[in-house]
Design a protein around this motif. Structure first.
Motif, PDB file in Angstrom:
ATOM      1  N   VAL A 181      -8.801  64.340  41.034  1.00  0.00           N
ATOM      2  CA  VAL A 181     -10.254  64.418  40.904  1.00  0.00           C
ATOM      3  C   VAL A 181     -10.499  65.421  39.795  1.00  0.00           C
ATOM      4  O   VAL A 181      -9.898  66.481  39.742  1.00  0.00           O
ATOM      5  CB  VAL A 181     -10.907  64.855  42.232  1.00  0.00           C
ATOM      6  CG1 VAL A 181     -12.370  65.150  42.066  1.00  0.00           C
ATOM      7  CG2 VAL A 181     -10.693  63.790  43.290  1.00  0.00           C
ATOM      8  N   ASP A 182     -11.373  65.067  38.878  1.00  0.00           N
ATOM      9  CA  ASP A 182     -11.508  65.859  37.663  1.00  0.00           C
ATOM     10  C   ASP A 182     -12.302  67.141  37.837  1.00  0.00           C
ATOM     11  O   ASP A 182     -12.065  68.111  37.128  1.00  0.00           O
ATOM     12  CB  ASP A 182     -12.152  64.999  36.571  1.00  0.00           C
ATOM     13  CG  ASP A 182     -11.283  63.800  36.231  1.00  0.00           C
ATOM     14  OD1 ASP A 182     -10.083  63.996  35.958  1.00  0.00           O
ATOM     15  OD2 ASP A 182     -11.793  62.667  36.261  1.00  0.00           O
ATOM     16  N   ARG A 183     -13.212  67.147  38.799  1.00  0.00           N
ATOM     17  CA  ARG A 183     -14.072  68.320  38.906  1.00  0.00           C
ATOM     18  C   ARG A 183     -14.636  68.412  40.306  1.00  0.00           C
ATOM     19  O   ARG A 183     -14.951  67.406  40.928  1.00  0.00           O
ATOM     20  CB  ARG A 183     -15.203  68.157  37.907  1.00  0.00           C
ATOM     21  CG  ARG A 183     -15.971  69.372  37.585  1.00  0.00           C
ATOM     22  CD  ARG A 183     -16.819  69.088  36.368  1.00  0.00           C
ATOM     23  NE  ARG A 183     -17.618  70.259  36.105  1.00  0.00           N
ATOM     24  CZ  ARG A 183     -18.637  70.285  35.305  1.00  0.00           C
ATOM     25  NH1 ARG A 183     -19.002  69.196  34.672  1.00  0.00           N
ATOM     26  NH2 ARG A 183     -19.309  71.386  35.101  1.00  0.00           N
ATOM     27  N   VAL A 184     -14.773  69.642  40.812  1.00  0.00           N
ATOM     28  CA  VAL A 184     -15.423  69.892  42.090  1.00  0.00           C
ATOM     29  C   VAL A 184     -16.461  70.979  41.849  1.00  0.00           C
ATOM     30  O   VAL A 184     -16.154  72.041  41.309  1.00  0.00           O
ATOM     31  CB  VAL A 184     -14.418  70.368  43.170  1.00  0.00           C
ATOM     32  CG1 VAL A 184     -15.134  70.687  44.469  1.00  0.00           C
ATOM     33  CG2 VAL A 184     -13.338  69.330  43.390  1.00  0.00           C
ATOM     34  N   GLN A 185     -17.699  70.686  42.246  1.00  0.00           N
ATOM     35  CA  GLN A 185     -18.776  71.675  42.141  1.00  0.00           C
ATOM     36  C   GLN A 185     -19.240  72.005  43.556  1.00  0.00           C
ATOM     37  O   GLN A 185     -19.275  71.130  44.420  1.00  0.00           O
ATOM     38  CB  GLN A 185     -19.951  71.113  41.342  1.00  0.00           C
ATOM     39  CG  GLN A 185     -19.612  70.788  39.919  1.00  0.00           C
ATOM     40  CD  GLN A 185     -20.762  70.116  39.184  1.00  0.00           C
ATOM     41  OE1 GLN A 185     -21.584  69.427  39.769  1.00  0.00           O
ATOM     42  NE2 GLN A 185     -20.798  70.311  37.883  1.00  0.00           N
ATOM     43  N   TYR A 186     -19.602  73.261  43.774  1.00  0.00           N
ATOM     44  CA  TYR A 186     -20.053  73.685  45.091  1.00  0.00           C
ATOM     45  C   TYR A 186     -21.248  74.610  44.932  1.00  0.00           C
ATOM     46  O   TYR A 186     -21.232  75.512  44.108  1.00  0.00           O
ATOM     47  CB  TYR A 186     -18.916  74.410  45.834  1.00  0.00           C
ATOM     48  CG  TYR A 186     -19.288  74.731  47.250  1.00  0.00           C
ATOM     49  CD1 TYR A 186     -19.229  73.751  48.239  1.00  0.00           C
ATOM     50  CD2 TYR A 186     -19.745  75.993  47.590  1.00  0.00           C
ATOM     51  CE1 TYR A 186     -19.598  74.026  49.529  1.00  0.00           C
ATOM     52  CE2 TYR A 186     -20.122  76.277  48.888  1.00  0.00           C
ATOM     53  CZ  TYR A 186     -20.045  75.287  49.861  1.00  0.00           C
ATOM     54  OH  TYR A 186     -20.434  75.558  51.135  1.00  0.00           O
ATOM     55  N   ALA A 187     -22.287  74.355  45.730  1.00  0.00           N
ATOM     56  CA  ALA A 187     -23.487  75.199  45.673  1.00  0.00           C
ATOM     57  C   ALA A 187     -24.116  75.285  47.064  1.00  0.00           C
ATOM     58  O   ALA A 187     -24.003  74.353  47.862  1.00  0.00           O
ATOM     59  CB  ALA A 187     -24.499  74.611  44.692  1.00  0.00           C
ATOM     60  N   THR A 188     -24.756  76.423  47.344  1.00  0.00           N
ATOM     61  CA  THR A 188     -25.525  76.579  48.571  1.00  0.00           C
ATOM     62  C   THR A 188     -26.905  77.086  48.203  1.00  0.00           C
ATOM     63  O   THR A 188     -27.070  77.856  47.252  1.00  0.00           O
ATOM     64  CB  THR A 188     -24.876  77.577  49.552  1.00  0.00           C
ATOM     65  OG1 THR A 188     -24.769  78.851  48.906  1.00  0.00           O
ATOM     66  CG2 THR A 188     -23.507  77.112  49.987  1.00  0.00           C
ATOM     67  N   SER A 189     -27.898  76.632  48.981  1.00  0.00           N
ATOM     68  CA  SER A 189     -29.270  77.081  48.765  1.00  0.00           C
ATOM     69  C   SER A 189     -30.070  76.797  50.021  1.00  0.00           C
ATOM     70  O   SER A 189     -30.086  75.660  50.507  1.00  0.00           O
ATOM     71  CB  SER A 189     -29.888  76.339  47.573  1.00  0.00           C
ATOM     72  OG  SER A 189     -31.229  76.734  47.391  1.00  0.00           O
ATOM     73  N   GLY A 190     -30.724  77.823  50.551  1.00  0.00           N
ATOM     74  CA  GLY A 190     -31.587  77.656  51.705  1.00  0.00           C
ATOM     75  C   GLY A 190     -30.898  77.049  52.913  1.00  0.00           C
ATOM     76  O   GLY A 190     -31.498  76.248  53.630  1.00  0.00           O
ATOM     77  N   GLY A 191     -29.648  77.389  53.144  1.00  0.00           N
ATOM     78  CA  GLY A 191     -28.917  76.876  54.287  1.00  0.00           C
ATOM     79  C   GLY A 191     -28.286  75.511  54.078  1.00  0.00           C
ATOM     80  O   GLY A 191     -27.644  74.976  54.971  1.00  0.00           O
ATOM     81  N   LEU A 192     -28.456  74.936  52.886  1.00  0.00           N
ATOM     82  CA  LEU A 192     -27.875  73.630  52.571  1.00  0.00           C
ATOM     83  C   LEU A 192     -26.673  73.836  51.655  1.00  0.00           C
ATOM     84  O   LEU A 192     -26.778  74.492  50.622  1.00  0.00           O
ATOM     85  CB  LEU A 192     -28.904  72.738  51.875  1.00  0.00           C
ATOM     86  CG  LEU A 192     -28.425  71.346  51.477  1.00  0.00           C
ATOM     87  CD1 LEU A 192     -28.225  70.479  52.720  1.00  0.00           C
ATOM     88  CD2 LEU A 192     -29.421  70.687  50.540  1.00  0.00           C
ATOM     89  N   SER A 193     -25.532  73.302  52.051  1.00  0.00           N
ATOM     90  CA  SER A 193     -24.318  73.370  51.230  1.00  0.00           C
ATOM     91  C   SER A 193     -24.096  72.006  50.609  1.00  0.00           C
ATOM     92  O   SER A 193     -24.233  70.985  51.272  1.00  0.00           O
ATOM     93  CB  SER A 193     -23.114  73.738  52.094  1.00  0.00           C
ATOM     94  OG  SER A 193     -23.287  75.024  52.649  1.00  0.00           O
ATOM     95  N   ARG A 194     -23.716  71.987  49.332  1.00  0.00           N
ATOM     96  CA  ARG A 194     -23.489  70.731  48.613  1.00  0.00           C
ATOM     97  C   ARG A 194     -22.199  70.847  47.815  1.00  0.00           C
ATOM     98  O   ARG A 194     -22.047  71.738  46.977  1.00  0.00           O
ATOM     99  CB  ARG A 194     -24.657  70.444  47.677  1.00  0.00           C
ATOM    100  CG  ARG A 194     -24.482  69.157  46.885  1.00  0.00           C
ATOM    101  CD  ARG A 194     -25.661  68.955  45.941  1.00  0.00           C
ATOM    102  NE  ARG A 194     -25.537  67.707  45.240  1.00  0.00           N
ATOM    103  CZ  ARG A 194     -26.459  66.759  45.214  1.00  0.00           C
ATOM    104  NH1 ARG A 194     -27.592  66.926  45.843  1.00  0.00           N
ATOM    105  NH2 ARG A 194     -26.256  65.656  44.550  1.00  0.00           N
ATOM    106  N   MET A 195     -21.283  69.928  48.069  1.00  0.00           N
ATOM    107  CA  MET A 195     -20.059  69.831  47.301  1.00  0.00           C
ATOM    108  C   MET A 195     -20.098  68.498  46.562  1.00  0.00           C
ATOM    109  O   MET A 195     -20.415  67.465  47.157  1.00  0.00           O
ATOM    110  CB  MET A 195     -18.826  69.872  48.200  1.00  0.00           C
ATOM    111  CG  MET A 195     -17.540  69.756  47.405  1.00  0.00           C
ATOM    112  SD  MET A 195     -16.043  69.919  48.389  1.00  0.00           S
ATOM    113  CE  MET A 195     -16.250  68.606  49.559  1.00  0.00           C
ATOM    114  N   THR A 196     -19.783  68.512  45.277  1.00  0.00           N
ATOM    115  CA  THR A 196     -19.784  67.291  44.478  1.00  0.00           C
ATOM    116  C   THR A 196     -18.397  67.077  43.890  1.00  0.00           C
ATOM    117  O   THR A 196     -17.863  67.951  43.210  1.00  0.00           O
ATOM    118  CB  THR A 196     -20.829  67.371  43.344  1.00  0.00           C
ATOM    119  OG1 THR A 196     -22.112  67.657  43.910  1.00  0.00           O
ATOM    120  CG2 THR A 196     -20.899  66.065  42.569  1.00  0.00           C
ATOM    121  N   LEU A 197     -17.824  65.912  44.198  1.00  0.00           N
ATOM    122  CA  LEU A 197     -16.548  65.502  43.626  1.00  0.00           C
ATOM    123  C   LEU A 197     -16.852  64.594  42.440  1.00  0.00           C
ATOM    124  O   LEU A 197     -17.638  63.653  42.569  1.00  0.00           O
ATOM    125  CB  LEU A 197     -15.716  64.731  44.646  1.00  0.00           C
ATOM    126  CG  LEU A 197     -15.419  65.438  45.969  1.00  0.00           C
ATOM    127  CD1 LEU A 197     -14.659  64.496  46.896  1.00  0.00           C
ATOM    128  CD2 LEU A 197     -14.650  66.712  45.741  1.00  0.00           C
TER     129      LEU A 197
END
Length: 147
Positions: free
Chosen positions: A119-135
């Motif tokens: 997988v070429d890239r993994v991004q991770y962010a959190t904001s206001g109690g929401l976690s988001r990981m993007t492959l």
């Protein structure tokens, strides 16, 4: 088939029976992008592993609320799979999982799937109690016109 990006959203509860739907959506997006068959299978495996590792982190299991939101987007040059949840704000894939321990043993779970599938890239962010990981997986040859 259009060259316009397609976005598919799934709301998942912690139930492995949904993995068939996850696999179908990811493979369809990967095919539209022009990803090789091996790349399709690898990305699907990494997404399934990310979901498995995300389920224990989420809130709302007891009252039956949707627990994981997955958005699959295919672009002419890549496939992006975003996995969102509310709950424990811990990345399911981080630098420490890619490095492994001092003995050279690679991390388990998602990091192993990411290393094996490239997988070429993994991004991770959190904001206001929401976690988001993007492959993110870049496609081999890109989408062909009218493909």
């Amino acid at each position: 088939m259009s060259n316009e990006p397609a976005h598919t959203e799934l709301i998942l509860h912690e139930d492995t029976r949904f993995f068939g739907a996850i696999a179908a959506v990811v493979q369809h997006a990967s095919q539209r992008c022009g990803l090789s068959e091996a790349g399709q299978q690898g990305l699907t495996s990494a997404v399934e592993e990310a979901c498995r590792e995300t389920f224990p982190l989420m809130e709302g299991k007891a009252n039956g609320e949707p627990t994981v939101r997955m958005i699959v987007s295919d672009y002419p040059d890549r496939v992006e799979v975003a996995i969102e949840h509310t709950g424990e704000a811990l990345p399911t894939a981080g630098l420490d999982t890619f490095i492994g321990d001092a003995a050279g043993d690679p991390g388990a779970g998602l990091s192993r799937a990411l290393q094996m599938t490239k997988v070429d890239r993994v991004q991770y962010a959190t904001s206001g109690g929401l976690s988001r990981m993007t492959l993110i997986k870049y496609c081999d040859g890109g989408r062909k016109a009218n493909a």
